[in-house]
Write an enzyme that holds these catalytic residues in place. Structure first.
Site, PDB file in Angstrom:
ATOM      1  N   ASN A   1      -9.150   2.249   9.021  1.00 47.06           N
ATOM      2  CA  ASN A   1      -8.476   1.933  10.271  1.00 47.06           C
ATOM      3  C   ASN A   1      -9.121   2.694  11.417  1.00 47.06           C
ATOM      4  O   ASN A   1      -9.736   2.113  12.303  1.00 47.06           O
ATOM      5  CB  ASN A   1      -6.981   2.282  10.160  1.00 47.06           C
ATOM      6  CG  ASN A   1      -6.185   1.849  11.369  1.00 47.06           C
ATOM      7  OD1 ASN A   1      -6.724   1.370  12.354  1.00 47.06           O
ATOM      8  ND2 ASN A   1      -4.881   1.996  11.317  1.00 47.06           N
TER       9      ASN A   1
ATOM     10  N   GLY B   1     -11.360   7.945   5.336  1.00 48.26           N
ATOM     11  CA  GLY B   1     -12.486   8.862   5.444  1.00 48.26           C
ATOM     12  C   GLY B   1     -13.750   8.259   6.020  1.00 48.26           C
ATOM     13  O   GLY B   1     -14.649   8.996   6.413  1.00 48.26           O
TER      14      GLY B   1
ATOM     15  N   LYS C   1       0.887  -1.170   0.000  1.00 48.83           N
ATOM     16  CA  LYS C   1       0.000   0.000   0.000  1.00 48.83           C
ATOM     17  C   LYS C   1       0.913   1.205   0.000  1.00 48.83           C
ATOM     18  O   LYS C   1       1.578   1.502   0.997  1.00 48.83           O
ATOM     19  CB  LYS C   1      -0.887  -0.032   1.249  1.00 48.83           C
ATOM     20  CG  LYS C   1      -1.621   1.258   1.557  1.00 48.83           C
ATOM     21  CD  LYS C   1      -2.711   0.977   2.576  1.00 48.83           C
ATOM     22  CE  LYS C   1      -2.903   2.087   3.607  1.00 48.83           C
ATOM     23  NZ  LYS C   1      -3.346   3.357   3.069  1.00 48.83           N
TER      24      LYS C   1
ATOM     25  N   GLY D   1      -8.435   9.643   8.771  1.00 52.61           N
ATOM     26  CA  GLY D   1      -8.806   9.824  10.177  1.00 52.61           C
ATOM     27  C   GLY D   1      -9.907  10.837  10.407  1.00 52.61           C
ATOM     28  O   GLY D   1     -10.285  11.085  11.549  1.00 52.61           O
TER      29      GLY D   1
END
Lengths: 78, 257
Positions: free
Chosen positions: B208, B187, B99, B160
């Protein structure tokens, strides 16, 4: 008796014996069996070369592993 | 009927990819990963702490037979740093998935697309399967695809932020523009955000903070699993068109008069 020399491991001055290989360093740091990657002076040393790669004065070693992270907050590596 | 997420020929049952950061403990993370039903989990590459060896290792809590590791280059601000980080990640994880993040700005964590494109080209040449985190911009997504990215991962909103997809139209255009999988990275704040995202027809969602930052991360992980599945099902089912006026759902024939 083997001579001592200084290298830099993860940014920290570290004393090692001139006879040491990457394998010896990993053992000394109690990282054997852990899933880590090793970089010597900017070049990755694959695991199968750890026992052949000797360490010399001033060498810069980086030992990295995986930590929790995803879409990431600011957190610089190395 | 199987509906796998396919990235560079690799099949994954779940369309939810989850991060491993910001959990209150490894135990909670482990339970959340399980509850999320994810097959792919992303991990960051960092220096080993040599002064505090008592620290447990993240990988002690991730079953490698169950989860595919997706190393990331989070925190890298130049193409060179990201390339270095990717190579170390491959060496540590024995996986060529990456990633790819090249961050351009600390405050927004928006990507530096110039550096991202450069790093993508280099890593593709080195046979990495590159999944770049980028803006919700069809032009850069197309360029990344042409550079050999195995998928593109536009942000839904800043990392975040929990704002949910801010520009669904751009994501729709990206879906029309590229043929590699589109995975919305960042998001998502709550389950409905994930569903709305999947209803657009994207291939997957990566998150996350939305899970790890919830009061009850394990329950939120399960909510996100269901939300992603729901959104995908709804997309495949084909929603009804939006109309301004009512349409009766009961037959008009035989109404008592």
């Amino acid at each position: 008796m083997a001579e001592k020399t200084e290298i830099i491991v993860n940014g920290k001055q570290t004393q090692v014996l001139t006879t040491w290989t990457v394998d010896d360093l990993i053992l000394d740091l109690e990282l054997e069996g852990r899933q880590v990657a090793v970089e010597l002076n900017g070049q990755i040393i694959s695991r199968d070369r750890w026992s052949d790669q000797t360490l010399g004065s001033g060498d810069r070693i980086e030992i990295v592993h995986f930590v929790g992270g995803g879409e990431e907050e600011k957190c610089l590596m190395i | 009927m199987s509906d796998d997420l396919v990235i560079a020929g690799r099949k994954f049952r779940s369309r939810l990819i989850v991060g491993t950061g910001k959990y209150e403990s490894f135990e909670v993370m482990q339970q959340a990963l399980e509850a999320s039903g994810a097959d792919v989990v992303t991990v960051a590459v960092r220096r080993v702490n040599l002064t505090d060896k008592s620290k447990e290792s993240l990988l002690d809590y991730i079953d490698r037979d169950r989860f595919t590791l997706l190393p990331n280059t989070a925190g890298c601000y130049t193409a060179q740093d990201a390339i270095r980080c990717a190579r170390l990640g491959r060496e540590a994880g024995l996986s060529d998935l990456i990633k790819l993040e090249v961050i351009g700005d600390e405050r927004t964590l928006f990507p530096d697309n110039e550096g991202l494109l450069e790093a993508t080209r280099v890593l593709v040449k080195e046979d990495f399967v590159v999944l770049p985190y980028t803006n919700d911009d069809p032009v850069i997504c197309k360029k990344l695809e042409e550079a050999g990215a195995a998928a593109v991962m536009p942000l839904g909103a800043p990392i975040g932020s929990g704002l949910g997809v801010q520009n669904p139209n751009n994501l729709r255009i990206i879906l029309e523009t590229v043929s590699v999988p589109v995975i919305v990275d960042a998001g998502v704040g709550t389950a409905s955000d994930a569903t709305i995202t999947m209803e657009l027809g994207v291939a997957g969602v990566l998150m996350n903070t939305g899970i790890a930052g919830a009061k009850d991360a394990v329950s939120m992980a399960r909510a996100m699993k269901l939300a992603v599945e729901s959104g995908r099902l709804a997309f495949r089912a084909g929603r009804i068109p939006k109309k301004l006026y009512a349409t009766a759902s009961s037959p008009l024939e035989g109404v008592l008069t």
